[in-house]
Design an enzyme around this catalytic site. Structure first.
Site, PDB file in Angstrom:
ATOM      1  CE  LYS A 122      26.592  90.314 -19.990  1.00 48.30           C
ATOM      2  NZ  LYS A 122      26.195  90.037 -18.596  1.00 48.30           N
ATOM      3  CG  ASP A 227      28.746  89.941  -9.726  1.00 52.16           C
ATOM      4  OD1 ASP A 227      29.043  90.591  -8.703  1.00 52.16           O
ATOM      5  OD2 ASP A 227      29.144  90.248 -10.862  1.00 52.16           O
TER       6      ASP A 227
END
Ligand code: ADP
Ligand code: MG
Length: 378
Positions: A122, A227
């Site tokens: 990532k 989130d």
């Protein structure tokens, strides 16, 4: 921008030295003066000149001419290069495969280690949306010159890695974190689909309560995901959920903790209602369900993600959040400008050139690009 693993193969040790010098110089200079680069790299001015040209051609650095002096700054490409090289050197990754995700603030690739185990890379790309948007409120940036895309992306990555590590060690269903360098992290590959893509589930009630329990269990450890939605929950073949994406996690001692907590709960309730027509009277409530049992955010701070880092990142995230709320078009490529001085700069416009997710299926075979040559990796 596209990750160019090929460029890793062709670099002399001198080029690497100069690139590293640009990175070192960036700690104190937004634009690193050319003589300083030569000095850090220990090369004659003339010698470094040619190499700087080569690096700029490969898009690893870009030349910036501003009013006061000429210099260079690292591009995302250069920063990617340095991280990948570190991973390769440490044996964390060996090859880079397909891109499987491109978000506003991160790119996701399938990579593999030497034993061909699939992993996920990532790459945080904060500032891709716009640093211009927060320019007007940049008081805090004045004090901290290094509050650039590089610094912010690195913070997001350190934060995500630290949280993933603590959560994993404490038995939460998250990918196993493997390595972290600069703005990049390597983690376990989860063979699963995001909840968002799952149109039918046998027992929505079961998954619903597992997810709500997860929110409560996190809060009992002092944490809120922040989130918690259908994009950040991967569901394995056997139905087990795995939680990902942690740069926005907050402590339950945060002044707005209850708001973040309720938003996470509401996301799941809304999604289950709309997608699976499932609604339950039972859902966690901050005041009733959150009795802190122990405090993982202390462990996170101890793991390297300091209070100051948290403060800097949060300021950025709040500003970006506000500017996105006020913007009609969040993804305006003209806004993909991370350099405050870029009006005066001569850099190529295409540093963040249009991304395309070449292959959205993570089940596809690896398109292997070897990052090798151990003698170059010093
Ligand atoms: P973003 O910040 O862009 O939302 P995420 O961490 O949520 O980044 O990852 C984006 C997408 O990449 C996820 O929705 C998922 O499909 C995929 N992904 C991320 N991490 C993994 C992983 N460890 N294993 C498998 N897929 C992953
Ligand atoms: Mg996500």
């Amino acid at each position: 921008m596209k990750l160019d693993a090929k460029v890793l193969r062709y670099m002399s040790s001198e080029e690497f030295r100069v690139l590293t010098a640009v990175e070192m110089g960036s700690k104190n200079h937004e634009i690193v003066p050319t003589p300083l680069i030569a000095q850090i790299a220990g090369l004659r001015h003339g010698g470094s000149h040619k190499i700087l040209g080569e690096l700029a051609k490969k898009n690893l650095i870009s030349s910036v001419k501003n009013a006061e002096y000429d210099g260079y700054r690292l591009t995302y490409g250069g920063y990617d290069y340095l991280s990948l090289k570190t991973f390769v050197k440490r044996g964390s990754i060996y090859s880079v495969g397909n891109q499987i995700g491109v978000g506003k603030e991160a790119d996701i690739y399938i990579v593999a280690d030497e034993n061909e185990n699939q992993l996920v890379l990532k790459i945080h790309r904060l500032g891709r949306i716009s640093f211009r948007a927060i320019k007007s409120k940049r008081d805090y940036l004045q004090k901290r010159k290094s509050a650039s895309w590089m610094y912010m992306s690195r913070l997001a990555s350190i934060k995500e890695f630290s949280f993933m590590k603590i959560l994993h060690e404490n038995g939460f269903p998250v990918p196993k974190p493997i390595d972290n360098s600069r703005h990049c992290l390597v983690m376990e590959f989860i063979d699963a689909y995001p909840l968002r893509q799952i149109t039918e589930i046998k027992d929505p009630g079961k998954l619903y309560s597992e997810l709500m329990n997860l929110i409560v269990k996190l809060a009992q450890c002092g944490l809120i995901h922040g989130d918690f939605n259908e994009f950040n929950i991967l569901v394995k073949e056997n139905g087990d959920p795995i939680l990902i994406d942690f740069p926005q996690m907050v402590s339950i001692s945060h002044p707005n903790a209850e708001w973040y907590f309720n938003r996470d709960v509401e996301c799941i309730r809304t999604f289950f209602r709309k997608k699976y027509n499932y609604e339950s009277m039972l859902y966690p409530k901050f005041k009733l369900d959150v009795n802190r049992e122990f405090n993982l955010d202390v462990q996170v701070a101890a793991s390297g993600f300091t209070k100051q880092y948290q403060k800097d990142l949060e300021t950025y995230q709040n500003e970006i959040g506000k500017s996105l709320d006020n913007s009609d078009d969040n993804d305006d490529s003209d806004d993909r400008d991370v350099d405050q001085e870029s009006n005066e700069s001569e850099e190529s416009e295409n540093e963040y050139g249009s991304d395309s997710t070449e292959n959205t299926s993570m089940m596809n075979s690896m398109n292997r690009l070897e990052i090798t040559s151990s003698e170059e990796i010093n």
